[in-house]
Design a protein around this motif. Sequence first.
Motif: not given
Length: 85
Positions: A34-50
Motif C-alpha cells: 500500500k503506497l499510502d502506508a509506506v509514505n514515499v514522500g515522507e521517506w524521500f524528505g527524510a533522505q534529502f533533509s539529511k
Amino acid sequence: VNIFVSEGAGVASIVKEMEARGQKPPTDAFGHVKLDAVNVGEWFGAQFSKLITAEKVMVQKSGYYARAAPANQSDLSLIKSCVDL
C-alpha cells in the motif's frame, strides 16, 4: 528545494528498510504494498533533509491536483476508445 517524486518511487528501498527493522509493510488484497502506508514522500524528505542538512521539510502530495484537471480532447478520445464496443 523542490523535489517531485512519483508515488511509487523508491518503494523497494522503503520496504527493504522496513523489513530490516522487523516491520511488515501493509499490503492490499492482491499482495501489493500500500503506497499510502509506506509514505514515499515522507521517506524521500527524510533522505534529502539529511543530505542537505535541512532544518525543515514539507511534503506535499500533488497527484490529486494533476489528476483533477479537466479532460482535454486527447483524454476524451482515449477514454472513448477504451469503452466503445
